[in-house]
Write a protein that holds these residues in place. Structure first.
Motif, PDB file in Angstrom:
ATOM      1  N   ILE A 356       0.856  -1.187   0.000  1.00 48.21           N
ATOM      2  CA  ILE A 356       0.000   0.000   0.000  1.00 48.21           C
ATOM      3  C   ILE A 356       0.888   1.231   0.000  1.00 48.21           C
ATOM      4  CG2 ILE A 356      -1.856   1.224   1.158  1.00 48.21           C
ATOM      5  CD1 ILE A 356      -2.626  -1.375   2.509  1.00 48.21           C
ATOM      6  N   LEU A 357       0.836   2.012  -1.063  1.00 46.63           N
ATOM      7  CA  LEU A 357       1.559   3.283  -1.140  1.00 46.63           C
ATOM      8  C   LEU A 357       0.620   4.395  -0.679  1.00 46.63           C
ATOM      9  CD1 LEU A 357       3.401   2.929  -4.580  1.00 46.63           C
ATOM     10  CD2 LEU A 357       4.231   2.342  -2.310  1.00 46.63           C
ATOM     11  N   THR A 358       0.988   5.090   0.369  1.00 46.58           N
ATOM     12  CA  THR A 358       0.156   6.157   0.916  1.00 46.58           C
ATOM     13  C   THR A 358       1.018   7.367   1.236  1.00 46.58           C
ATOM     14  OG1 THR A 358      -1.514   6.659   2.591  1.00 46.58           O
ATOM     15  CG2 THR A 358       0.377   5.358   3.292  1.00 46.58           C
ATOM     16  N   ASP A 359       0.376   8.456   1.619  1.00 45.73           N
ATOM     17  CA  ASP A 359       1.123   9.667   1.954  1.00 45.73           C
ATOM     18  C   ASP A 359       1.482   9.671   3.431  1.00 45.73           C
ATOM     19  OD1 ASP A 359      -1.391   9.956   2.926  1.00 45.73           O
ATOM     20  OD2 ASP A 359      -1.720  11.987   2.167  1.00 45.73           O
ATOM     21  N   VAL A 360       2.272  10.658   3.815  1.00 47.22           N
ATOM     22  CA  VAL A 360       2.772  10.690   5.193  1.00 47.22           C
ATOM     23  C   VAL A 360       1.652  10.966   6.179  1.00 47.22           C
ATOM     24  CG1 VAL A 360       3.348  13.148   5.077  1.00 47.22           C
ATOM     25  CG2 VAL A 360       4.589  11.672   6.657  1.00 47.22           C
ATOM     26  N   MET A 388       9.717   7.701   0.497  1.00 49.95           N
ATOM     27  CA  MET A 388      10.474   6.872  -0.434  1.00 49.95           C
ATOM     28  C   MET A 388      10.965   7.686  -1.624  1.00 49.95           C
ATOM     29  SD  MET A 388      11.396   3.634  -0.728  1.00 49.95           S
ATOM     30  CE  MET A 388      10.211   2.753   0.281  1.00 49.95           C
ATOM     31  N   ILE A 389      10.122   8.555  -2.167  1.00 44.80           N
ATOM     32  CA  ILE A 389      10.528   9.386  -3.299  1.00 44.80           C
ATOM     33  C   ILE A 389      11.596  10.384  -2.873  1.00 44.80           C
ATOM     34  CG2 ILE A 389       9.719  11.152  -4.911  1.00 44.80           C
ATOM     35  CD1 ILE A 389       8.942   8.333  -5.685  1.00 44.80           C
ATOM     36  N   LEU A 390      11.451  10.954  -1.690  1.00 45.66           N
ATOM     37  CA  LEU A 390      12.446  11.904  -1.193  1.00 45.66           C
ATOM     38  C   LEU A 390      13.801  11.224  -0.997  1.00 45.66           C
ATOM     39  CD1 LEU A 390      12.874  14.820  -0.254  1.00 45.66           C
ATOM     40  CD2 LEU A 390      12.280  14.062   2.056  1.00 45.66           C
ATOM     41  N   GLU A 391      13.759   9.937  -0.660  1.00 43.66           N
ATOM     42  CA  GLU A 391      15.009   9.207  -0.424  1.00 43.66           C
ATOM     43  C   GLU A 391      15.654   8.754  -1.724  1.00 43.66           C
ATOM     44  OE1 GLU A 391      16.445   4.983   1.607  1.00 43.66           O
ATOM     45  OE2 GLU A 391      14.443   5.774   1.990  1.00 43.66           O
ATOM     46  N   LYS A 392      14.867   8.225  -2.678  1.00 45.50           N
ATOM     47  CA  LYS A 392      15.433   7.632  -3.890  1.00 45.50           C
ATOM     48  C   LYS A 392      15.478   8.589  -5.069  1.00 45.50           C
ATOM     49  CE  LYS A 392      14.282   2.860  -2.772  1.00 45.50           C
ATOM     50  NZ  LYS A 392      13.726   1.576  -3.265  1.00 45.50           N
ATOM     51  N   LEU A 393      14.523   9.534  -5.127  1.00 47.85           N
ATOM     52  CA  LEU A 393      14.476  10.476  -6.253  1.00 47.85           C
ATOM     53  C   LEU A 393      14.324  11.885  -5.704  1.00 47.85           C
ATOM     54  CD1 LEU A 393      12.099   8.421  -8.566  1.00 47.85           C
ATOM     55  CD2 LEU A 393      14.519   8.785  -8.955  1.00 47.85           C
ATOM     56  N   HIS A 431       1.037  10.383 -11.875  1.00 43.43           N
ATOM     57  CA  HIS A 431       2.494  10.506 -11.873  1.00 43.43           C
ATOM     58  C   HIS A 431       3.137   9.502 -10.918  1.00 43.43           C
ATOM     59  CE1 HIS A 431       2.235  14.263 -14.178  1.00 43.43           C
ATOM     60  NE2 HIS A 431       1.184  14.525 -13.424  1.00 43.43           N
ATOM     61  N   SER A 432       2.471   9.186  -9.827  1.00 41.33           N
ATOM     62  CA  SER A 432       3.059   8.292  -8.831  1.00 41.33           C
ATOM     63  C   SER A 432       3.209   6.871  -9.351  1.00 41.33           C
ATOM     64  CB  SER A 432       2.202   8.295  -7.567  1.00 41.33           C
ATOM     65  OG  SER A 432       2.105   9.608  -7.028  1.00 41.33           O
ATOM     66  N   HIS A 433       2.368   6.453 -10.297  1.00 43.50           N
ATOM     67  CA  HIS A 433       2.457   5.086 -10.817  1.00 43.50           C
ATOM     68  C   HIS A 433       3.777   4.830 -11.547  1.00 43.50           C
ATOM     69  CE1 HIS A 433      -1.878   5.239 -10.023  1.00 43.50           C
ATOM     70  NE2 HIS A 433      -1.891   3.926 -10.110  1.00 43.50           N
ATOM     71  N   PHE A 434       4.374   5.867 -12.091  1.00 42.46           N
ATOM     72  CA  PHE A 434       5.554   5.672 -12.922  1.00 42.46           C
ATOM     73  C   PHE A 434       6.817   5.392 -12.105  1.00 42.46           C
ATOM     74  CE2 PHE A 434       2.676   7.846 -15.770  1.00 42.46           C
ATOM     75  CZ  PHE A 434       2.892   7.175 -16.962  1.00 42.46           C
ATOM     76  N   PHE A 435       6.737   5.401 -10.772  1.00 41.30           N
ATOM     77  CA  PHE A 435       7.901   5.127  -9.943  1.00 41.30           C
ATOM     78  C   PHE A 435       7.767   3.816  -9.182  1.00 41.30           C
ATOM     79  CE2 PHE A 435       7.721   9.661 -10.628  1.00 41.30           C
ATOM     80  CZ  PHE A 435       8.996   9.900 -11.116  1.00 41.30           C
ATOM     81  N   ILE A 436       6.768   3.007  -9.555  1.00 46.91           N
ATOM     82  CA  ILE A 436       6.622   1.690  -8.930  1.00 46.91           C
ATOM     83  C   ILE A 436       7.851   0.819  -9.188  1.00 46.91           C
ATOM     84  CG2 ILE A 436       5.274  -0.440  -9.028  1.00 46.91           C
ATOM     85  CD1 ILE A 436       2.777   1.252  -9.349  1.00 46.91           C
ATOM     86  N   PRO A 437       8.430   0.770 -10.403  1.00 40.67           N
ATOM     87  CA  PRO A 437       9.646  -0.050 -10.591  1.00 40.67           C
ATOM     88  C   PRO A 437      10.834   0.422  -9.766  1.00 40.67           C
ATOM     89  CG  PRO A 437       8.633   0.462 -12.701  1.00 40.67           C
ATOM     90  CD  PRO A 437       7.952   1.317 -11.686  1.00 40.67           C
TER      91      PRO A 437
END
Length: 622
Positions: A356-360, A388-393, A431-437
């Motif tokens: 489950i991907l959710t916000d903070v 996760m996005i802040l950490e990896k991208l 836009h969030s779907h494109f960072f699942i990989p």
């Protein structure tokens, strides 16, 4: 006998004089021509000027209807405003023309003719003629209703579908009679007030108008009317009859009636806009009870001891051999229903892993909820997407979690603009779907589920699909093709015959995704299509980015896999909904809202966990 020179000159003079006379009379004939056909022609030409430039003409193809498409997001696009204004202008012109033609004509008084019984054949002929006339009137009224519904849906979206379904039939005939009397009295009052010797009638009419206004301000239905209302109605009838007996200028009364009619139309349109705004606000805002529920879960998370999952479950999160589902959601109950319905319908529930991907804001509440509820040994992994996005991208600007975007698409043919108009609703990746990989680098294949989906059949066969070199297994929607939306796709090359596709239940081959560099292509298109990084521009760009990023990479799934439209379409057969493998509540009328369609809520409610004290304390009863 030969004509004299003077006679020879007289012939050309007469012809020239006749020609000059005709040249003067012909323009005068056009000036004084008041035939109704002249108004119709002018109105049609204006209608073309309004409608045609708003749409791009597309040649018809074998796969899809020849027309033009203006995709309009729910959040608002400039094209929606253009279309709405154009439609309103045409309707206003048409109504004004109708009022002019009806207001000018006045029937003279004719003495009564002695009644005689017509022959039987004449009676039958007259009856057949009246039946044909009534049938034509019914067909015309039905066509007007369809056209008004299309115009309403074009301007106000799915609110018109909801308002039509929940339309309240007016049963208060006395209130309606009071309003009619008030309109007539207001139209006569200015003319009566100008007459000399009618001061008593003027004062009486003014008093009756004030009494009617006072009663209507306090009573909206017949049950709220005072006991003396019949006396007020009789007094107003008597006053109106006296006003009609006075010699007044009819055009002043007609003009006043038109003003009242225009004011009433404006007031009705204002209330329509206000109701549509409140409807959209209720559809896009989390209810207070749900907000209370999420906050209570978050509070209990910090009050409770550590809820970290055990080592065996954590190992499942990265093992490709299991069946991994990815859900993007900010709604605890919605995500719970998706997981519960999938697990109950699965033949091997212990082999399922849900990410489950959710916000903070909802991260801790979701962690607490899924830690204290079990789903037949299925592993639940709650991920803070923003962290996760802040950490990896860290360089990626839209770090906010975006759910699947829903678009309202108008399809209209330029050749027959009133008959071939249809409204479609598309749900696409955000836009969030494109960072699942990038988030799940250890996985090879996942199934992405929207949080407004209910699963009713086992989905294990999706992992056995051989999609070849394709990336995204989705249900195609050939009602919209890329060639029909070319004005929104920019200068990127694409196949105009390619169909659009729908999110909801999507099989994603992550290895092929990385091989085709879908995320990199998405970022490149994002820079080209989005000039401003504001939220509205980003959400609008999701339409073209989703279609272009998966160009030639869509694997078509069986259309029976997902039944869409349960969030806006009232005409779905319950038997079809009951037998479908999955149900997609795309649209504004989500099943957890009061606006949800009652006939379809039961499929969502049966997978809802009800025995929870926080739901009772926050009065959550979707």
């Amino acid at each position: 006998m030969k004509p004299t020179p003077s006679q020879r000159r007289r012939g050309p003079r007469a012809a020239l004089l006749a020609l000059v006379l005709c040249s003067l009379l012909v323009p005068l004939a056009f000036i004084f021509d008041r035939a109704p056909s002249g108004y119709v022609t002018t109105d049609e030409r204006r209608r073309q000027e309004v409608f045609v430039p708003s749409f791009v003409h597309v040649e018809p193809s074998k796969g899809g209807g020849g027309g033009a498409v203006d995709p309009v997001p729910v959040h608002g696009v400039i094209q929606e405003k253009k279309i709405s204004n154009g439609t309103a202008a045409v309707l206003q012109r048409h109504e004004q023309t109708g009022r002019n033609s009806s207001g000018v004509s006045a029937k003279p008084k004719v003495p009564p003719v002695p009644r005689t019984e017509p022959p039987k054949a004449v009676n039958e002929s007259t009856q057949r003629t009246s039946e044909v006339s009534n049938a034509r009137k019914r067909r015309g009224a039905k066509a007007d209703e369809v056209e008004n519904a299309k115009a309403c849906q074009l301007e106000f979206g799915s609110y018109c579908l909801w308002s039509t379904e929940h339309k309240v039939i007016m049963k208060d005939s006395v209130v309606k009679r009071l309003k009619d009397q008030l309109f007539v009295a207001r139209s006569y009052y200015p003319s009566i007030a100008k007459l000399q010797g009618q001061e008593v009638l003027t004062q009486e009419m003014k008093q009756n108008i004030q009494d009617h206004e006072r009663v209507l301000s306090a009573s909206a239905v017949d049950a709220d009317l005072p006991s003396f209302i019949n006396k007020k109605i009789e007094q107003m009838e008597h006053t109106i009859a006296r006003a009609k007996s006075c010699t007044v200028e009819c055009h002043n009364v007609v003009r006043k009636l038109r003003q009242i009619l225009d004011m009433t139309d404006d007031e009705a349109h204002f209330h329509m806009k206000q109701s549509a705004f409140l409807y959209n606000l209720g559809a896009q805002t989390l209810p207070k009870t749900h907000h209370c529920f999420s906050m209570r879960l978050t509070l209990e998370y910090f009050k409770s001891p550590s809820l970290d999952s055990d080592v065996s479950l954590a190992r499942k999160f990265k093992t490709p051999n299991h069946r991994h589902y990815v859900i993007l959601s900010k709604n605890v109950l919605a995500a719970s229903v998706v997981i519960n319905s999938t697990v109950i319908s699965s033949k091997e529930p212990g082999n399922n892993v849900f990410h489950i991907l959710t916000d903070v804001q909802n991260f801790y509440g979701m962690k607490y909820w899924f830690a204290r509820n079990s789903y037949k040994k299925a592993a639940i992994h709650v991920v803070n997407y923003e962290g996760m996005i802040l950490e990896k991208l860290p360089k990626f600007s839209p770090r906010e979690l975006y759910l699947s975007e829903e678009f309202r698409v108008l399809i209209r043919s330029t050749e027959r603009p009133t008959e071939q108009t249809r409204m479609e609703y598309l749900s696409l990746f955000s836009h969030s779907h494109f960072f699942i990989p990038e988030i799940f680098k250890d996985l090879k294949k996942v199934v992405v589920l929207d949080d407004d989906v209910v699963i009713q059949r086992d989905l294990s066969f999706l992992w056995n699909l051989d999609m070849g070199d394709k990336v995204n297994g989705a249900v195609e929607f050939c009602g919209v093709r890329l060639g029909q939306v070319r004005n929104l796709l920019g200068k990127t090359k694409y196949d105009p015959k390619s169909c659009a596709w729908m999110s909801g239940v999507n099989v994603i081959n992550l290895d092929k995704w990385r091989k085709h560099k879908v995320t990199e292509n998405y970022l490149m298109l994002l820079k080209q299509l989005v000039k401003n990084n504001d939220e509205v521009s980003l959400r609008e760009a999701a339409f073209s980015l989703s279609l272009l990023s998966f160009q030639h990479l869509i694997y078509p799934l069986d259309k029976k896999l997902t039944l869409s439209g349960l969030g806006y379409d009232y005409g779905i057969d319950p038997e079809v909904a009951r037998s479908s493998a999955s149900l997609h509540y795309n649209g504004n009328m989500k099943p957890w809202l009061e606006l949800g369609i009652p006939d379809y809520k039961k499929y969502w409610r049966r997978f809802l966990t009800r025995e929870d004290r926080f739901m009772d304390e926050c009065n959550v009863n979707p």
